[in-house]
Design an enzyme around this catalytic site. Structure first.
Site, PDB file in Angstrom:
ATOM      1  N   ARG A  87       0.911  -1.255  -0.057  1.00  0.00           N
ATOM      2  CA  ARG A  87      -0.021  -0.155  -0.035  1.00  0.00           C
ATOM      3  C   ARG A  87       0.842   1.290   0.043  1.00  0.00           C
ATOM      4  NH1 ARG A  87      -4.477  -0.808   4.690  1.00  0.00           N
ATOM      5  NH2 ARG A  87      -2.853  -2.193   5.532  1.00  0.00           N
ATOM      6  N   ASP A 126       8.625  -2.293  11.528  1.00  0.00           N
ATOM      7  CA  ASP A 126       8.055  -1.219  10.928  1.00  0.00           C
ATOM      8  C   ASP A 126       6.939  -0.515  12.027  1.00  0.00           C
ATOM      9  OD1 ASP A 126       6.137  -3.462  11.336  1.00  0.00           O
ATOM     10  OD2 ASP A 126       5.235  -2.864   9.037  1.00  0.00           O
ATOM     11  N   TYR A 145      41.186  24.088  -7.771  1.00  0.00           N
ATOM     12  CA  TYR A 145      40.971  22.791  -8.747  1.00  0.00           C
ATOM     13  C   TYR A 145      41.660  23.117 -10.090  1.00  0.00           C
ATOM     14  CZ  TYR A 145      38.951  18.674 -10.627  1.00  0.00           C
ATOM     15  OH  TYR A 145      38.902  17.518 -11.482  1.00  0.00           O
ATOM     16  N   ALA A 175      42.292  45.301  -5.894  1.00  0.00           N
ATOM     17  CA  ALA A 175      41.012  44.920  -6.490  1.00  0.00           C
ATOM     18  C   ALA A 175      41.541  44.254  -7.964  1.00  0.00           C
ATOM     19  CB  ALA A 175      39.745  45.949  -6.742  1.00  0.00           C
ATOM     20  N   ARG A 216      47.604  44.038 -12.558  1.00  0.00           N
ATOM     21  CA  ARG A 216      46.608  44.280 -13.632  1.00  0.00           C
ATOM     22  C   ARG A 216      47.245  44.707 -14.999  1.00  0.00           C
ATOM     23  NH1 ARG A 216      44.461  48.815  -9.480  1.00  0.00           N
ATOM     24  NH2 ARG A 216      43.377  47.728  -8.021  1.00  0.00           N
TER      25      ARG A 216
END
Length: 458
Positions: free
Chosen positions: A14, A102, A385, A421, A438
């Site tokens: 069921r 159960d 990675y 930055a 940069r």
């Protein structure tokens, strides 16, 4: 030694699923695990699980923790227990608990107290019972002055017997040697051609042995889920029981919408749990925290006075006074130090973050060790990675990592290092240095005017 046999061979048609019924979960754990935990808590750790339908799934879940035996044909509860006879014969000196895989709400106290009565009365078999206001559908316990005379199923009960409210839970204590003997005498001479475990009571009495019943004060031991609706009811019942426990311990809930707390979770007093909070596994939350809304924490520790808002934390440790969220993902094997800030849209993986360090927003920190009082600018990424291996980054105390900095692991920033930055760091930087990387910016004056004139000409 006392043993347990857990009957876990049911398919549960069921449920409409291709898996054994005892593996369906209540508050994140299979019903089978609830039963095993009750046995273990009561000091019964020598366990045999009787598997049947999709038995390999039972084996995969248990992972070799316990003995298993296969019931290849479903020929009744007695037949299921017969499959455990080799397990029983390993040591016949003690007692054996037989219970259903159960029926998750069997409890430690019921198991212990039933065993005490079983031994005190020198019973061959003691059935564990409970009293229900609505006993319809359950086998009734027929008591005598000396114990019990048997169990009468509802279809066979007289009108008078149907008034009895004490019913069979499906859990029994046996003297192990007697159980082996009685199993050998059970027959399948009935309409279903099955071997019933309840027949052991009649057989014990017929052979001059004692049979008794222990009435548990916990009526929930009777409950077994047969379909998805009942399983949902089980989850809701168990959820509320856990929440009630935390309310009694001084935890605050303003609304229970979407709140799911598994039973092993610990929460300190004066902590507030907000809607949509899911706490799983062996999670431990400190005192005076604010958790939620919309939080998932699994197998993690969160220190006192920490705020976690709209975040997911897995297999990690967050110290006291930390502010996490919103929209944060802390993946396994992280340690977040005291009074740190992990702000919006930040992901941290397999990393340590020092005290009072701020990763305020829009950053990925993977496989890194970050010191104390570090500021990680918006858009920073530890590039951990290389397509083959994972490498670590180290950032020293009091460093300031500028916006959109890429740290190409393995790389180490010393103490109080600043990065400008937009810098990509490819080699170690010494203490107290500024790193700038940069390209040369070129300015093409008048470009926009020329472009617009061309566009307008069209």
């Amino acid at each position: 030694m006392n043993k347990a046999i857990i009957l876990a061979g049911g398919q549960g048609k069921r449920m409409k699923a291709d898996m054994p019924k005892p593996l369906f979960k209540v508050l994140g754990e299979p019903m089978l695990e609830w039963v095993i935990s009750a046995c273990e808590s009561a000091g019964v750790s020598d366990i045999c699980v009787i598997k049947g339908f999709k038995g390999e799934m039972i084996d995969d879940y248990l992972g070799g923790r316990y003995t298993t035996a296969l019931q290849s044909e479903r020929l009744g509860t007695g037949h299921a227990v017969m499959q455990g006879i080799p397990f029983l014969k390993n040591d016949e000196s003690g007692n054996t608990l037989v219970l259903c895989g159960d029926a998750p709400f069997i409890d430690e106290a019921t198991i212990r107290d039933a065993l005490a009565l079983h031994q005190e009365q020198n019973n061959a078999v003691t059935v564990i019972t409970s009293e229900l206001e609505e006993p319809k559908g359950y086998g009734r316990i027929i008591r005598t002055d000396k114990g019990i005379s048997g169990i009468v199923e509802e279809k066979d009960a007289t009108p008078e017997q149907k008034k009895i409210k004490e019913v069979n839970s499906g859990t029994y204590w046996f003297r192990t040697a007697d159980l082996i003997e009685l199993l050998g005498k059970i027959t399948n001479n009935n309409a279903q051609s099955e071997y019933y475990l309840t027949d052991t009571i009649f057989l014990a009495l017929a052979n001059g042995k004692n049979a008794g019943a222990y009435k548990s004060p916990n009526p929930d031991i009777i409950k077994g889920a047969n379909d998805r609706k009942e399983l949902l009811e089980f989850n809701e019942y168990a959820r509320r029981q856990v929440i009630d426990k935390h309310l009694e311990n001084g935890v605050e809930f303003t609304c229970l919408d979407g709140v799911i707390i598994e039973r092993e979770v610990e929460i300190g007093k004066d902590t507030e749990i907000l809607p949509g909070t899911i706490l799983r596994g062996k999670t431990k939350i400190g005192a005076r925290c604010k958790i939620g809304p919309n939080v998932v924490i699994e197998n993690s520790t969160v220190g006192d006075e920490t705020i976690v808002n709209t975040a997911q934390i897995y297999d990690s440790e967050v110290a006291e006074g930390v502010n996490v969220g919103p929209f944060v993902h802390i993946r396994p094997d992280c340690h977040i130090g005291k009074n740190a800030k992990i702000g919006d849209f930040v992901e941290v993986k397999n990393s340590s973050v020092g005290e009072k360090t701020a990763i305020a927003h829009l950053a990925y920190i993977g496989d890194s060790d970050i010191g104390r009082k570090v500021n990680i600018g918006c858009g920073t990424v530890t590039v951990n990675y290389d397509g083959i291996t994972k490498n670590r980054c180290v950032i020293g105390d009091n460093s300031f990592v500028g916006c959109n900095t890429n740290l190409i692991a393995p790389v180490k920033l010393g103490k109080a290092v600043y990065t400008a930055a937009g810098t990509t760091v490819t080699r170690d930087i010494p203490d107290y240095a500024l790193a700038i990387e940069r390209g040369v910016m070129k300015i093409n004056e008048g470009y926009t005017i020329r472009k617009l004139k061309t566009k307008q000409g069209k």
